[in-house]
Scaffold this motif. Sequence first.
Motif, mmCIF file in Angstrom:
data_model
loop_
_atom_site.group_PDB
_atom_site.id
_atom_site.type_symbol
_atom_site.label_atom_id
_atom_site.label_comp_id
_atom_site.label_asym_id
_atom_site.label_seq_id
_atom_site.Cartn_x
_atom_site.Cartn_y
_atom_site.Cartn_z
ATOM 1 N N LEU A 515 0.805 -1.222 0.000
ATOM 2 C CA LEU A 515 0.000 0.000 0.000
ATOM 3 C C LEU A 515 0.836 1.268 0.000
ATOM 4 C CD1 LEU A 515 -2.845 -0.964 2.486
ATOM 5 C CD2 LEU A 515 -2.844 -1.088 -0.014
ATOM 6 N N GLU A 516 2.094 1.147 0.442
ATOM 7 C CA GLU A 516 2.932 2.337 0.455
ATOM 8 C C GLU A 516 3.168 2.875 -0.954
ATOM 9 O OE1 GLU A 516 6.514 1.425 2.470
ATOM 10 O OE2 GLU A 516 5.584 1.242 4.467
ATOM 11 N N ASP A 517 3.179 1.991 -1.970
ATOM 12 C CA ASP A 517 3.420 2.418 -3.351
ATOM 13 C C ASP A 517 2.168 2.377 -4.216
ATOM 14 O OD1 ASP A 517 6.136 2.698 -2.726
ATOM 15 O OD2 ASP A 517 6.489 0.566 -3.124
ATOM 16 N N HIS A 518 1.057 1.918 -3.649
ATOM 17 C CA HIS A 518 -0.184 1.787 -4.418
ATOM 18 C C HIS A 518 -0.804 3.155 -4.680
ATOM 19 C CE1 HIS A 518 -4.088 0.642 -5.755
ATOM 20 N NE2 HIS A 518 -4.683 0.990 -4.611
ATOM 21 N N LYS A 519 -1.123 3.437 -5.984
ATOM 22 C CA LYS A 519 -1.764 4.688 -6.367
ATOM 23 C C LYS A 519 -3.231 4.461 -6.652
ATOM 24 C CE LYS A 519 2.385 6.965 -8.130
ATOM 25 N NZ LYS A 519 3.010 7.701 -9.266
ATOM 26 N N SER A 520 -4.007 5.489 -6.423
ATOM 27 C CA SER A 520 -5.470 5.370 -6.426
ATOM 28 C C SER A 520 -6.035 5.076 -7.810
ATOM 29 C CB SER A 520 -6.090 6.652 -5.880
ATOM 30 O OG SER A 520 -5.783 7.746 -6.718
ATOM 31 N N GLN A 521 -7.042 4.196 -7.808
ATOM 32 C CA GLN A 521 -7.900 3.941 -8.974
ATOM 33 C C GLN A 521 -9.317 3.888 -8.420
ATOM 34 O OE1 GLN A 521 -6.470 0.897 -11.858
ATOM 35 N NE2 GLN A 521 -4.683 0.676 -10.498
ATOM 36 N N ILE A 522 -10.009 4.999 -8.502
ATOM 37 C CA ILE A 522 -11.325 5.160 -7.858
ATOM 38 C C ILE A 522 -12.344 5.562 -8.904
ATOM 39 C CG2 ILE A 522 -12.623 6.401 -6.072
ATOM 40 C CD1 ILE A 522 -9.942 6.890 -4.661
ATOM 41 N N MET A 523 -13.518 4.942 -8.851
ATOM 42 C CA MET A 523 -14.616 5.293 -9.743
ATOM 43 C C MET A 523 -15.801 5.733 -8.886
ATOM 44 S SD MET A 523 -14.412 2.230 -12.562
ATOM 45 C CE MET A 523 -15.699 3.017 -13.547
ATOM 46 N N VAL A 559 -18.172 7.053 -3.895
ATOM 47 C CA VAL A 559 -17.333 5.998 -4.465
ATOM 48 C C VAL A 559 -18.198 4.804 -4.841
ATOM 49 C CG1 VAL A 559 -15.384 4.448 -4.083
ATOM 50 C CG2 VAL A 559 -15.359 6.771 -3.115
ATOM 51 N N ALA A 560 -18.010 4.342 -6.087
ATOM 52 C CA ALA A 560 -18.725 3.151 -6.543
ATOM 53 C C ALA A 560 -17.839 1.910 -6.444
ATOM 54 C CB ALA A 560 -19.196 3.335 -7.984
ATOM 55 N N SER A 561 -16.534 2.081 -6.725
ATOM 56 C CA SER A 561 -15.584 0.971 -6.615
ATOM 57 C C SER A 561 -14.172 1.537 -6.583
ATOM 58 C CB SER A 561 -15.743 -0.001 -7.787
ATOM 59 O OG SER A 561 -15.470 0.652 -9.013
ATOM 60 N N PHE A 562 -13.227 0.724 -6.086
ATOM 61 C CA PHE A 562 -11.819 1.144 -6.066
ATOM 62 C C PHE A 562 -10.942 -0.101 -6.098
ATOM 63 C CE2 PHE A 562 -12.828 0.524 -1.618
ATOM 64 C CZ PHE A 562 -11.700 -0.081 -1.091
ATOM 65 N N TYR A 563 -9.712 0.081 -6.548
ATOM 66 C CA TYR A 563 -8.739 -1.002 -6.625
ATOM 67 C C TYR A 563 -7.813 -0.875 -5.412
ATOM 68 C CZ TYR A 563 -5.253 -4.227 -8.536
ATOM 69 O OH TYR A 563 -4.388 -5.291 -8.728
ATOM 70 N N ASP A 564 -7.716 -1.938 -4.587
ATOM 71 C CA ASP A 564 -6.955 -1.855 -3.322
ATOM 72 C C ASP A 564 -5.544 -2.401 -3.438
ATOM 73 O OD1 ASP A 564 -7.257 -4.564 -3.454
ATOM 74 O OD2 ASP A 564 -8.268 -4.783 -1.521
ATOM 75 N N GLY A 565 -5.069 -2.618 -4.679
ATOM 76 C CA GLY A 565 -3.719 -3.120 -4.888
ATOM 77 C C GLY A 565 -3.686 -4.574 -5.282
ATOM 78 N N SER A 566 -4.757 -5.318 -4.981
ATOM 79 C CA SER A 566 -4.810 -6.727 -5.353
ATOM 80 C C SER A 566 -6.113 -7.082 -6.058
ATOM 81 C CB SER A 566 -4.643 -7.603 -4.105
ATOM 82 O OG SER A 566 -5.655 -7.331 -3.158
ATOM 83 N N ARG A 567 -7.191 -6.317 -5.861
ATOM 84 C CA ARG A 567 -8.481 -6.612 -6.478
ATOM 85 C C ARG A 567 -9.355 -5.367 -6.467
ATOM 86 N NH1 ARG A 567 -12.456 -7.666 -2.450
ATOM 87 N NH2 ARG A 567 -11.586 -7.583 -0.335
ATOM 88 N N TRP A 568 -10.434 -5.417 -7.278
ATOM 89 C CA TRP A 568 -11.419 -4.338 -7.268
ATOM 90 C C TRP A 568 -12.448 -4.618 -6.169
ATOM 91 C CZ3 TRP A 568 -11.616 0.291 -9.691
ATOM 92 C CH2 TRP A 568 -10.701 0.502 -10.720
ATOM 93 N N VAL A 569 -12.774 -3.581 -5.418
ATOM 94 C CA VAL A 569 -13.761 -3.673 -4.335
ATOM 95 C C VAL A 569 -14.941 -2.799 -4.707
ATOM 96 C CG1 VAL A 569 -14.180 -3.406 -1.860
ATOM 97 C CG2 VAL A 569 -11.878 -3.991 -2.679
ATOM 98 N N ASN A 570 -16.153 -3.384 -4.673
ATOM 99 C CA ASN A 570 -17.358 -2.675 -5.111
ATOM 100 C C ASN A 570 -18.267 -2.343 -3.920
ATOM 101 O OD1 ASN A 570 -16.650 -2.965 -7.931
ATOM 102 N ND2 ASN A 570 -17.293 -5.107 -7.776
ATOM 103 N N SER A 571 -19.107 -1.339 -4.147
ATOM 104 C CA SER A 571 -20.102 -0.949 -3.141
ATOM 105 C C SER A 571 -21.166 -2.040 -3.027
ATOM 106 C CB SER A 571 -20.740 0.376 -3.543
ATOM 107 O OG SER A 571 -21.728 0.763 -2.644
ATOM 108 N N PRO A 572 -21.697 -2.314 -1.812
ATOM 109 C CA PRO A 572 -21.410 -1.653 -0.505
ATOM 110 C C PRO A 572 -20.110 -2.161 0.096
ATOM 111 C CG PRO A 572 -23.047 -3.367 -0.204
ATOM 112 C CD PRO A 572 -22.780 -3.315 -1.693
ATOM 113 N N PHE A 573 -19.440 -1.298 0.782
ATOM 114 C CA PHE A 573 -18.110 -1.593 1.316
ATOM 115 C C PHE A 573 -18.220 -2.036 2.790
ATOM 116 C CE2 PHE A 573 -17.764 1.786 -1.871
ATOM 117 C CZ PHE A 573 -16.970 1.143 -2.810
ATOM 118 N N THR A 574 -18.563 -3.293 2.940
ATOM 119 C CA THR A 574 -18.783 -3.814 4.289
ATOM 120 C C THR A 574 -17.485 -4.068 5.044
ATOM 121 O OG1 THR A 574 -18.865 -6.049 3.376
ATOM 122 C CG2 THR A 574 -20.963 -4.885 3.638
ATOM 123 N N ASP A 575 -16.372 -4.165 4.337
ATOM 124 C CA ASP A 575 -15.101 -4.482 4.996
ATOM 125 C C ASP A 575 -14.291 -3.242 5.353
ATOM 126 O OD1 ASP A 575 -14.557 -3.791 2.401
ATOM 127 O OD2 ASP A 575 -12.865 -5.192 2.221
#
Length: 639
Positions: A515-523, A559-575
Amino acid sequence: MEHKINPSKNRVKPPENAKVAPVPTRRRRQTRRPKKLQESQLPILASPTRPRYPWKRLVANLTALSILCGCSALMGGGAWLSYQLIVDPNGNRLVSQFVPGWSRLPTGSRDSIQTLAQIKASVGKLGFLTGEPLRLRADGSGDNSIFDLLLPVMVERTVNASTVCKNPCRQIVELRVYKRVQLPDRDSDQEQYFQLANSVNLEGPAESFVITSLADSQSNNQASNQSLPLTELRRFDGKPPAEGIWFNLSGKLVRGDKKIPYGQVVRYNPSQNHLISLLDWASAAGQPPNWQQIIKGSNPQLAIDQTVGLEPQFTIYQIGPRKFVPNPVQLTPISLEEFAFNDQTYKNGLRLANSGLWSPGLNVMRIAKGKAGKNWPALAQAQLETIEFHAKITRAQAIASWASPGQQVLAELIDGRWSEALQVFEADQSNSHEIATTLKNDGGRIMNRVDASLKINAADSDVKAWGALIVASQDGTREAMNWLDQQLDTDSETRSRIRNLVNKLDEAVSLAQTLEDHKSQIMGSATLINNINPAEWLEPEAKNQLTLTPEQVWYQVQVASFYDGSRWVNSPFTDVEVSSFPATQIKWLWGRLGLQADPKIKIEVAMANGQQRVAVGTVKAVQIQDGSLRLLAAVDKRS
């Protein structure tokens, strides 16, 4: 010539019952004992019989007369001496010859009795300076205006060590006690007169002694044996012992960004006019010593705080007797390494306390006391109450509210709450990462507790789990499992559980590095908003920077979805729900969103002509509610 002889009938008869002395005749001295006279023939004495030894009565009379004369002379001499001492207190040379040297008042001429101003002037002539004197209530005086003095004598010297005192440093080198003197031929109402009663030379503790009080004293900190200056004299705060008067002389050593106080404990015994330095001290916690009632039913104890971080550590001194008449006391530390009696439960309690496990050690000591009953020694009781004093601090820290899981877990591990600390570790992945950082920076304090606890209870699985986690955070997973294999009484179920905890720790550390080098990909969708309530938004760090410049406006991004460095996470964001440690979890979420490496975000903004343009904003805060994730971005109007 014719001799005439009277016939017997014509003899004159002697008077009846009369005693006629025999006609003296010359006879030879006879050696034989005279015949015993009959009772009727004893002579009648006209006076009492004289004593057989008349010289005894003479001796008794002379002795009584001598005692009477001696007492009269003693009373007269005492009255004369009292008068002389009242007129001239310096006239005690004769008396001083018959008393111990330590109890003698200094003698000298009448001019040695001086006012405070004269004392200061005479000290100045010797090349010294005087500090602010402290008043000492005169013995037997109910008048607060009558007092003795404690006067610090100072000198200016250059000090090589880095202290708060600037060079040349004015430091205390001697303490003097001046007794109040009343002179009948001087006006004592206008001027108070004093005479030197006692003094003590002082030398501050060595620099090396002060440095050893630091937790990192085994590092590259090097110190000399030069004496540090004593610059301040104060009475002790709190409730010092009633007998004697206690003073604290202190100074401060500068070490990096720390100011370490140090000093000496001095006691004055008014009954003997005697000063003595009893103890050198230094405090890594930056606190002066204070008197507290730690051990019940005795004089207060002197506590010196050596606490570093969350590790409470106090050196407790008791007042003990000493065969020294001028000042018959000494300060003795309560040792937790000395065994008062031979009992294994009692020894286990001391071992736990010495490792820093104060609360578990207290519990074991109480069990040992119950077993010993009336045979419980006084030293063991003092040790128990010292352990209890520390345990109160660690318990208070363990139940306090902490801003981060690392601090929470550290406080619980210090108090020996192994199971509660594991619950915090397993609660959230962000917790696991921060706790791993805390364990990695541990200098052996927690591992010492693990070793001490396993020596007493080798089957405790929670303690083994923390031992493996510490080794894993510092040396890796393989070394952690090797360490676990060396522990006794470890069944397969315990091993499997600890292996899962170690894997969780490894995953959290790996993800944090990603995560220190991960750059945002947010929709998502952006909406212009005019006003915000800062209390409704969470910043990654509490900087309170939710303000705009005149050229900026606020946009809210749903936010509808974002990439956390390993996968895309979609709404609703329960985690991504925030639980017990919002600051830590928000910072973790910030990294998953890619905002830790780059907080910039591109937003499509509608123009007045109906066209769209891309504006660049900076994400300042987030909002999480019921699985919905919103970002607050400050956008430049001209972008």
